[in-house]
Design an enzyme around this catalytic site. Structure first.
Site, short mmCIF file in Angstrom:
data_model
loop_
_atom_site.label_atom_id
_atom_site.label_comp_id
_atom_site.label_asym_id
_atom_site.label_seq_id
_atom_site.Cartn_x
_atom_site.Cartn_y
_atom_site.Cartn_z
N HIS A 8 1.26 -18.80 -0.90
CA HIS A 8 1.52 -18.04 0.29
C HIS A 8 0.73 -18.89 1.40
O HIS A 8 0.05 -19.76 1.10
CB HIS A 8 1.03 -16.65 0.53
CG HIS A 8 -0.43 -16.73 0.32
ND1 HIS A 8 -1.45 -17.00 1.26
CD2 HIS A 8 -1.07 -16.21 -0.79
CE1 HIS A 8 -2.53 -16.94 0.88
NE2 HIS A 8 -2.45 -16.52 -0.36
N GLU A 82 -2.10 -11.56 -6.67
CA GLU A 82 -3.36 -12.05 -6.81
C GLU A 82 -4.37 -11.53 -7.91
O GLU A 82 -4.14 -10.26 -8.10
CB GLU A 82 -4.05 -12.40 -5.69
CG GLU A 82 -5.27 -13.30 -5.79
CD GLU A 82 -5.06 -14.82 -6.05
OE1 GLU A 82 -4.78 -14.79 -7.47
OE2 GLU A 82 -5.35 -15.51 -5.33
#
Length: 238
Positions: A8, A82
């Protein structure tokens, strides 16, 4: 098929060195600019489908890339989230501080990633021979190219995730679980900067998937911006 795995874009927590983990933080303006650079780089490729972590920093990065591919629907998957870092999340890690007991273990992260990838590969098992030409003749930094023996390129799939997840996934696909190869020009020691790219090629051979890591840590689209980049992947806690 080719899988383009991107980290990201930048968040304010990245800049401040705050551990995010499962903490849901948005992109900052620079992260949106990074994502726009990634989108421009990928706009010439015909992306077949797109997957993302549901955390907003990954989802927004994917959505920015998909502005050039408006017909695609973004699929969100918890398997791409994550690593959860428990009581470390939302603050800076103290010098010498160990991983807390409430953090997701390295083995748990690898198992979650493997479960996602196994499901992904099962869903993409081909019903017939896949085309073998490469759509990436001008993509890699090296002079290495795949041979082109058919005019139809292999399917391209976008996946957007996170720094620690991608580092774990790189180790996973190179491990005995998959035994994917590592292209000779790829340096797995490169850092995983925001919006950096990992390129994974998967081939269906003799009734099973084989593959190779054809790129890692690729930030060609950010070359003129590196003075503004965060050099540390804070969530990659050992």
């Amino acid at each position: 098929m080719y899988i383009l795995l991107a980290r990201h874009g930048q968040t304010e927590d990245n800049v401040r060195g705050i551990i995010q983990g499962h903490k849901d933080t948005p992109l900052n303006d620079h992260g949106r600019l990074e994502s726009s650079r990634l989108a421009e780089r990928l706009r010439k490729f015909e992306i077949f489908e797109a997957h993302s972590s549901p955390l907003s920093r990954a989802r927004e990065t994917a959505e920015i890339v998909l502005q050039h591919h408006p017909d695609l629907t973004l699929t969100l998957a918890d398997g791409l989230k994550e690593r959860g870092l428990g009581s470390l999340e939302g603050r800076r890690r103290e010098k010498g501080e160990k991983v807390p007991a409430d953090a997701e273990s390295v083995n748990s992260l690898a198992a979650r990633s493997k479960a996602w990838f196994d499901s992904f590969l099962a869903l993409h098992k081909p019903k017939g021979p896949l085309p073998s030409s490469s759509p990436f003749k001008h993509f890699r930094r090296s002079s290495h190219h795949h041979p082109t023996d058919q005019p139809v390129p292999e399917p391209i799939i976008l996946v957007v995730s996170h720094g620690a997840w991608l580092g774990s996934f790189l180790s996973l696909v190179l491990s005995s679980a998959y035994r994917f190869g590592l292209a000779s020009h790829v340096d797995p020691r490169l850092p995983c900067y925001n919006t950096s790219l990992m390129v994974l090629r998967c081939k269906w051979v003799d009734g099973k998937w084989k593959g190779s890591v054809d790129d890692w840590g690729d930030i060609k689209h950010l070359e003129d911006m590196m003075d503004e980049e965060v050099k540390e992947v804070t969530d990659d806690v050992r």
